[in-house]
Motif scaffolding. Structure first.
Motif, PDB file in Angstrom:
ATOM      1  N   HIS A 422       0.831  -1.203   0.000  1.00  0.00           N
ATOM      2  CA  HIS A 422       0.000   0.000   0.000  1.00  0.00           C
ATOM      3  C   HIS A 422       0.873   1.263   0.000  1.00  0.00           C
ATOM      4  CE1 HIS A 422      -3.190   2.731   0.581  1.00  0.00           C
ATOM      5  NE2 HIS A 422      -3.116   2.841   1.888  1.00  0.00           N
ATOM      6  N   LEU A 423       0.685   2.103  -0.999  1.00  0.00           N
ATOM      7  CA  LEU A 423       1.473   3.332  -1.196  1.00  0.00           C
ATOM      8  C   LEU A 423       2.977   3.044  -1.322  1.00  0.00           C
ATOM      9  CD1 LEU A 423      -0.372   5.741   1.275  1.00  0.00           C
ATOM     10  CD2 LEU A 423      -0.264   6.017  -1.209  1.00  0.00           C
ATOM     11  N   GLY A 424       3.305   1.776  -1.539  1.00  0.00           N
ATOM     12  CA  GLY A 424       4.724   1.419  -1.595  1.00  0.00           C
ATOM     13  C   GLY A 424       5.418   1.628  -0.274  1.00  0.00           C
ATOM     14  N   ALA A 483      -5.436  -2.953  -4.060  1.00  0.00           N
ATOM     15  CA  ALA A 483      -5.920  -1.785  -4.809  1.00  0.00           C
ATOM     16  C   ALA A 483      -4.734  -0.965  -5.326  1.00  0.00           C
ATOM     17  CB  ALA A 483      -6.818  -0.927  -3.913  1.00  0.00           C
ATOM     18  N   TRP A 484      -3.675  -0.889  -4.527  1.00  0.00           N
ATOM     19  CA  TRP A 484      -2.491  -0.125  -4.957  1.00  0.00           C
ATOM     20  C   TRP A 484      -1.825  -0.810  -6.154  1.00  0.00           C
ATOM     21  CZ3 TRP A 484      -1.241   4.650  -4.441  1.00  0.00           C
ATOM     22  CH2 TRP A 484       0.057   5.095  -4.702  1.00  0.00           C
ATOM     23  N   SER A 485      -1.730  -2.114  -6.084  1.00  0.00           N
ATOM     24  CA  SER A 485      -1.152  -2.858  -7.215  1.00  0.00           C
ATOM     25  C   SER A 485      -1.982  -2.655  -8.471  1.00  0.00           C
ATOM     26  CB  SER A 485      -1.097  -4.359  -6.917  1.00  0.00           C
ATOM     27  OG  SER A 485      -0.032  -4.621  -6.067  1.00  0.00           O
ATOM     28  N   ASN A 536      -8.118  11.046   4.499  1.00  0.00           N
ATOM     29  CA  ASN A 536      -9.200  10.122   4.847  1.00  0.00           C
ATOM     30  C   ASN A 536      -8.802   9.240   6.015  1.00  0.00           C
ATOM     31  OD1 ASN A 536     -11.395  10.595   2.872  1.00  0.00           O
ATOM     32  ND2 ASN A 536      -9.697  10.269   1.447  1.00  0.00           N
ATOM     33  N   GLY A 537      -8.105   9.829   6.980  1.00  0.00           N
ATOM     34  CA  GLY A 537      -7.749   9.083   8.203  1.00  0.00           C
ATOM     35  C   GLY A 537      -6.777   7.955   7.923  1.00  0.00           C
ATOM     36  N   TYR A 538      -5.832   8.193   7.028  1.00  0.00           N
ATOM     37  CA  TYR A 538      -4.870   7.171   6.621  1.00  0.00           C
ATOM     38  C   TYR A 538      -5.610   5.921   6.117  1.00  0.00           C
ATOM     39  CZ  TYR A 538      -0.985   9.992   8.149  1.00  0.00           C
ATOM     40  OH  TYR A 538      -0.072  10.998   8.254  1.00  0.00           O
ATOM     41  N   ALA A 539      -6.422   6.173   5.093  1.00  0.00           N
ATOM     42  CA  ALA A 539      -7.189   5.082   4.483  1.00  0.00           C
ATOM     43  C   ALA A 539      -6.247   3.968   4.025  1.00  0.00           C
ATOM     44  CB  ALA A 539      -7.972   5.626   3.290  1.00  0.00           C
ATOM     45  N   GLY A 540      -6.669   2.757   4.247  1.00  0.00           N
ATOM     46  CA  GLY A 540      -5.862   1.607   3.835  1.00  0.00           C
ATOM     47  C   GLY A 540      -4.914   1.125   4.917  1.00  0.00           C
ATOM     48  N   PHE A 541      -4.869   1.865   6.030  1.00  0.00           N
ATOM     49  CA  PHE A 541      -4.048   1.433   7.171  1.00  0.00           C
ATOM     50  C   PHE A 541      -4.963   1.187   8.364  1.00  0.00           C
ATOM     51  CE2 PHE A 541      -1.197   4.231   4.711  1.00  0.00           C
ATOM     52  CZ  PHE A 541      -0.132   3.365   4.490  1.00  0.00           C
ATOM     53  N   GLN A 542      -4.597   0.193   9.165  1.00  0.00           N
ATOM     54  CA  GLN A 542      -5.328  -0.063  10.416  1.00  0.00           C
ATOM     55  C   GLN A 542      -4.427   0.326  11.571  1.00  0.00           C
ATOM     56  OE1 GLN A 542      -5.636  -4.271   9.743  1.00  0.00           O
ATOM     57  NE2 GLN A 542      -7.845  -4.154   9.430  1.00  0.00           N
TER      58      GLN A 542
END
Ligand code: N01
Length: 544
Positions: A422-424, A483-485, A536-542
């Motif tokens: 994600h985001l590299g 999704a990033w890929s 977006n609240g660091y979307a894609g990270f938990q």
């Protein structure tokens, strides 16, 4: 200090907020910034000094392919007191820049040199990476930030008999620190990438005899190297703040970008004038500073190639050699395999002491104790064989380390069938492991110091966000990775990059999954994507 005390210090498990791996531009930037913010942070570095790639790649001719003024940090207290003497500085001068950084930033006191990280596993209970080193140390860190660059795992191809050679043989990235003199020697260079072109220019001057083993011609560009006068240095200094600003937006982290024009839309004389202007400027301007359709439209690309080919062929006396070095038909689209910068690369083949073997037609059969034998049965004798055969680029520096994620499996295994990050910056299953210059980030498409700062700030923002929200765990989601890929795939598909066999796509390593290893949308677009996720609240990270 007594011996007993030494032992006690050595065996103690160090505990840090952040462990950085690698003391090149990215590691140094992180160390300085994080230290000032009050984090306990150290760099573990395999080499004996600062410099990262510039520590290991000290082969003759090693030189920056970025103009010196923008190959440095942009902080006022640093650039105002520094200047490189040449337009494109060599490795010695880049090392002097790292010495200068040491004087200014006092980096070394927090670097453990000669310490190669071998791997690490995530301790879920304590939310720490437990990292091991080749000298048997263990260090615990809440966050692990590899700053290993995109070229820290040299690639030595399987060539029969290589170990049997009784002369001297080195990969360019494992060059002896004490140097190696080519004078009067019979030298072979295998590989004509950026490293090959640079070492060939030195060997052609010094060696008694030089033989270049070329598989694919390098579509190299004129460097227009020069020593900078005091007046030029003053003019450069005056313009630097603007250039530093520009480099955060341009596609490749330089201070220029593609022209907002399509080559195919221009009349021939206008198009040619544009190429000539970029050519006269020199360096990568003819690559990522020419028409915006160059790397997308085959017709545009053909125009660029024809311009390049005609310029280069005019410098080579022997037509057969010209066909090998600058063929009438492009070996692959121009610019989708990294061009080198050259000073006298094409002229040197006119010298009597320089020979070219085209191993695409006549491959290397084996290395013998005294030289190299090709498929046609001919054996040439050498004193020195230089392996300028590149790297397991972008991902190899990470996958060679045995990082174990939450389910105990390795990063190497996870990425064997293809990289998703994600985001590299992070990948699912490996919490608190954040990469700089990692795969699927701008990485090999980005000027090093630019991305050390731009991506470096992103990492710092993420760590600060964790600290401010009282969290100690961050992990990319598997969905965000995918999704990033997919995003990268969509960006690279309309380009000409997939049409060349290059390290950009993983082609140079047998068995490596073919995919765009770098983020192909340019630095501006990459920054927007990061900003979008952050907003977006660091979307894609938990977080936890
Ligand atoms: O490596 P490369 P590099 N048999 O992979 C050949 C950066 N860099 O070290 O093209 C025979 O580009 C291979 O042939 P082919 C820069 O980003 C920067 O030169 O695959 N030949 C190729 O010619 C650069 O792009 C700077 O057909 C074999 C060469 O070896 C990146 O590092 C300086 C072979 C490898 O070229 C990598 O550059 C140096 C085999 N089995 C590097 N396997 C500066 O800016 C490979 N080759 C200063």
């Amino acid at each position: 200090m007594s011996t007993t005390d030494d032992t006690a210090v050595d065996t103690a498990v160090e505990e840090l907020d952040v462990l950085l791996i690698g003391a090149g531009f990215a590691g140094i930037y992180q160390l300085d910034r994080l230290r000032r913010l009050g984090y306990s942070v150290k760099i573990y570095e395999a080499g004996a000094d600062l410099g990262g790639i510039w520590y290991w790649n000290c082969y003759p001719g090693a030189r920056v392919d970025t103009e010196g003024p923008i190959y440095q940090f942009s902080r006022d207290d640093l650039w105002k007191d520094w200047e490189y003497s040449e337009r494109y500085p060599d490795w010695r001068e880049v090392r002097q820049y790292f010495d200068f950084l040491e004087q200014k930033l006092d980096i070394k006191k927090d670097v453990r040199f000669n310490t190669r990280v071998t791997g690490g596993e995530f301790d879920e209970e304590r939310r720490q990476w437990v990292v091991s080193t080749s000298d048997g140390r263990t260090v615990r860190a809440t966050y692990l930030v590899p700053c290993v660059g995109f070229a820290s795992k040299p690639h030595v191809p399987e060539i029969a008999g290589l170990d049997s050679f009784q002369g001297v043989s080195h990969h360019t990235a494992w060059w002896p620190q004490e140097g190696l003199d080519f004078t009067g020697k019979r030298v072979a260079v295998i590989g004509t990438g950026a490293s090959g072109v640079q070492v060939i220019q030195e060997a052609a001057r010094d060696a008694a005899d030089l033989t270049v083993f070329q598989r694919t011609p390098n579509l190299a560009l004129p460097m227009h190297q020069k020593k900078l006068t005091p007046e030029e240095q003053d003019a450069i200094k005056a313009g630097l703040p603007q250039r530093f600003d520009d480099r955060t937006r341009a596609f490749a982290g330089f201070d220029f970008d593609f022209l907002p024009t399509n080559a195919v839309d221009l009349p021939e004389d206008e198009r040619t004038a544009g190429y000539q202007k970029a050519w006269d400027y020199g360096g990568f301007k003819f690559w990522v500073g020419v028409y915006q359709d160059t790397l997308f439209d085959p017709a545009s690309n053909d125009h660029a190639y024809a311009f390049w080919r005609d310029k280069v062929r005019a410098r080579i006396h022997d037509p057969e050699l010209a066909d090998k070095l600058a063929p009438m038909e492009a070996p692959h689209p121009f610019g989708v395999k990294r061009p080198s910068l050259e000073q006298n690369y094409y002229d040197l083949y006119n010298q009597d002491n320089v020979h070219l073997v085209d191993i695409s037609e006549n491959p290397i059969d084996r290395v013998t104790p005294t030289g190299i034998k090709t498929r046609d049965g001919q054996e040439r004798e050498f004193d020195i064989i230089v392996l300028a055969t590149g790297f397991d680029s972008v991902s190899g520096g990470l996958t060679q380390l045995d990082f174990r994620g939450t389910d105990g499996s390795s990063l190497r295994d996870k990425w064997a069938a293809g990289i998703d990050a994600h985001l590299g910056m992070m990948t699912a299953g490996f919490p608190n492991l954040i990469f700089i210059y990692g795969p699927q980030s701008p990485s090999g498409f980005c000027n090093g110091p630019t991305c050390a700062e731009v991506q470096g700030e992103m990492v710092i923002e993420m760590l600060e966000h964790l600290r401010e929200t009282g969290k100690t765990r961050i992990e990319a989601t598997a969905e965000a990775d995918k999704a990033w890929s997919q995003h990268i795939h969509e960006l690279v598909s309309p380009t000409l990059f997939p049409l060349a066999k290059s390290w950009y796509m993983g082609h140079n390593i047998p068995g490596k999954t073919i995919q765009s290893l770098n983020y192909p949308g340019g630095l501006s677009s990459y920054r927007s994507k990061y900003a979008e996720a952050k907003d977006n609240g660091y979307a894609g990270f938990q977080f936890a």
